[in-house]
Write an enzyme that holds these catalytic residues in place. Structure first.
Site, PDB file in Angstrom:
ATOM      1  N   ARG A 283       0.878  -1.085  -0.402  1.00 14.60           N
ATOM      2  CA  ARG A 283      -0.089   0.590   0.086  1.00 14.60           C
ATOM      3  C   ARG A 283       0.551   1.725   0.265  1.00 14.60           C
ATOM      4  NH1 ARG A 283      -4.206   0.243   4.218  1.00 14.60           N
ATOM      5  NH2 ARG A 283      -2.456   1.154   5.870  1.00 14.60           N
TER       6      ARG A 283
ATOM      7  N   LYS B 293      -3.091   6.492   1.302  1.00 16.81           N
ATOM      8  CA  LYS B 293      -2.816   6.968   2.159  1.00 16.81           C
ATOM      9  C   LYS B 293      -1.339   8.818   2.043  1.00 16.81           C
ATOM     10  CE  LYS B 293      -2.534   4.913   6.933  1.00 16.81           C
ATOM     11  NZ  LYS B 293      -4.403   4.508   7.507  1.00 16.81           N
TER      12      LYS B 293
ATOM     13  N   GLU C 273     -16.528   6.831   3.893  1.00 16.20           N
ATOM     14  CA  GLU C 273     -15.793   6.144   4.717  1.00 16.20           C
ATOM     15  C   GLU C 273     -15.325   7.303   6.205  1.00 16.20           C
ATOM     16  OE1 GLU C 273     -11.681   4.929   4.793  1.00 16.20           O
ATOM     17  OE2 GLU C 273     -11.223   6.672   2.859  1.00 16.20           O
TER      18      GLU C 273
HETATM   19  C1  LIG Z   1      -5.281   3.569   7.279  1.00 19.54           C
HETATM   20  C2  LIG Z   1      -6.864   4.505   7.126  1.00 19.54           C
HETATM   21  C3  LIG Z   1      -8.231   3.025   6.959  1.00 19.54           C
HETATM   22  C4  LIG Z   1      -7.155   2.039   7.995  1.00 19.54           C
HETATM   23  O1  LIG Z   1      -6.703   1.354   6.480  1.00 19.54           O
HETATM   24  P1  LIG Z   1      -6.104  -0.433   7.810  1.00 19.54           P
HETATM   25  O2  LIG Z   1      -4.872  -0.481   6.835  1.00 19.54           O
HETATM   26  O3  LIG Z   1      -6.931  -0.866   8.157  1.00 19.54           O
HETATM   27  O4  LIG Z   1      -5.222   0.171   9.205  1.00 19.54           O
HETATM   28  C5  LIG Z   1      -8.746   3.557   6.974  1.00 19.54           C
HETATM   29  N1  LIG Z   1      -9.154   5.087   5.926  1.00 19.54           N
HETATM   30  C6  LIG Z   1      -8.444   5.548   6.428  1.00 19.54           C
HETATM   31  C7  LIG Z   1      -8.341   7.203   5.538  1.00 19.54           C
HETATM   32  C8  LIG Z   1      -7.015   5.722   6.305  1.00 19.54           C
HETATM   33  O5  LIG Z   1      -5.548   6.267   5.991  1.00 19.54           O
END
Ligand SMILES: *Cc1c(COP(=O)(O)O)cnc(C)c1O
Length: 340
Positions: free
Chosen positions: A80, A183, A219
């Site tokens: 990722r 991210k 989300e």
């Molecule tokens: C990091 C993140 C998540 C959660 O991802 P995980 O891999 O499950 O920790 C969900 N939404 C956003 C916007 C994120 O930055």
């Protein structure tokens, strides 16, 4: 030995022995280096400071019931991070470099991995950013990759429980074809207004609708959405949602347990048909949702009347945590063991 009050850890920075770094210079990644100091020397005109060329990851190491230390899904985080680098024109960090840096950061800070009984864990934060001094807007030439770790307390101090969330139509987290699916820190800055508003009104966090049509659930600022309807696990399909590794893991467990999994658009109105709902991510695994208040329409969607998490969410939560703490067979091979 270090003295840490394991029982009163929060989700914050606790100093550890060292962090691991790697520089990208002249078109290539260098060797990993170990640093005791927690500060960096950065040019005032560095790309990251002005144009937010930065991506990060979040994962955890756990001391299991058998005393062994496990890192959860390290390769998925490495992949990722490559996708995030790609999205904002940073050089991709090789998977090996990522995993080696994370493992070393855990090994060298082994005294900070909380004991099994505390329900706490070691949070791992890899970050990459552009260091080249720039004034004009373009990708940096030089980058720095850092991995630091910090012990964090259990997300639920009083046990697994539900909290209220809000939904707001006044904010967007990410543009339809923007950076919502990677991210990067910039997304978080863009989400601070909505998050602060949610906190002021007494909610855990704010959910966003898709920013194009304002019809579907996307989300929240740092966690994915899922719902349970009968025997089905449902989670949004959207190009602006960050692909949560926790969400994918919960989906796999749901399938293993004989549930149906659907990844599709979720209309706001459909919230009234769900039996359970949750926000999911590395920090909490599942944060069960008591209710979602659509603060602009005044509508409320209730998923728990007694404040208790739903039955299916509880099973999924315990199963995933069971794998992380070595209480449950690691059927999917998600754990990487660290010799400490
Ligand atoms: C990091 C993140 C998540 C959660 O991802 P995980 O891999 O499950 O920790 C969900 N939404 C956003 C916007 C994120 O930055």
């Amino acid at each position: 030995m270090v003295e840490i009050d394991w029982k009163n850890l929060v989700f914050g920075y606790v100093p550890t022995d060292c962090n691991i770094r790697c520089e990208y210079k002249n078109g290539e990644w260098g060797e990993l280096t170990v640093h005791r100091e927690a500060t960096i020397n950065l040019h005032i005109s560095a790309a990251v400071l002005h144009y937010a060329q930065e991506a990060f990851e979040g994962l955890k190491a756990f001391r299991g019931v058998d005393g062994k230390v496990r890192i959860f899904r390290i390769e998925e985080n490495a992949k990722r991070m490559q996708s995030s680098c790609n999205g904002i024109k940073m050089p991709k960090l090789p998977i090996d470099k990522f995993t080696e840096a994370v493992i070393r950061a855990v090994e060298l800070n082994k005294d900070y991995i909380p004991p099994y009984e505390t329900g706490a864990s070691l949070y791992i934060r890899p970050v990459i950013f552009g260091t080249t001094p720039l004034v004009g807007v373009r990708p940096a030439k030089d980058y720095e990759f850092i991995v630091f770790v910090t012990p964090v307390g259990p997300y639920f101090k009083g046990g697994f429980q539900t909290t209220p969330f809000m939904l707001s139509r006044q904010y967007d987290r990410a543009a339809p074809l923007g950076t919502g699916n990677i991210k990067v820190g910039g997304n978080y800055a863009a989400g601070l207004s909505a998050s602060e508003k949610a906190h002021e009104l007494g909610y855990s966090s704010a959910f966003y609708l898709d920013s194009k049509e304002k019809k579907y659930i996307d989300e929240c600022s740092a966690a994915n959405f899922f719902a349970i309807k009968g025997n089905t696990y449902i989670t949004p399909k959207s190009d602006s949602v960050l692909p949560s590794i926790t969400n994918v893991s919960l989906s796999k467990i749901a399938e293993l347990l004989g549930m149906k999994v659907e990844k599709r658009h979720i209309l706001v109105d459909e919230l009234s048909e769900f039996d359970e709902a949750g926000a999911c991510g590395t920090a909490a695994v599942i944060s069960p949702i008591e209710r979602i208040d659509d603060i602009d329409t005044g509508k409320a969607y209730i998923f728990s009347k007694d404040g208790k998490p739903g039955e299916k969410s509880t099973v999924l939560y315990n199963y995933l945590r069971g794998i992380q703490y070595g209480e449950q067979p690691d059927t999917f091979g998600w754990n990487t063991f660290v010799e400490v």
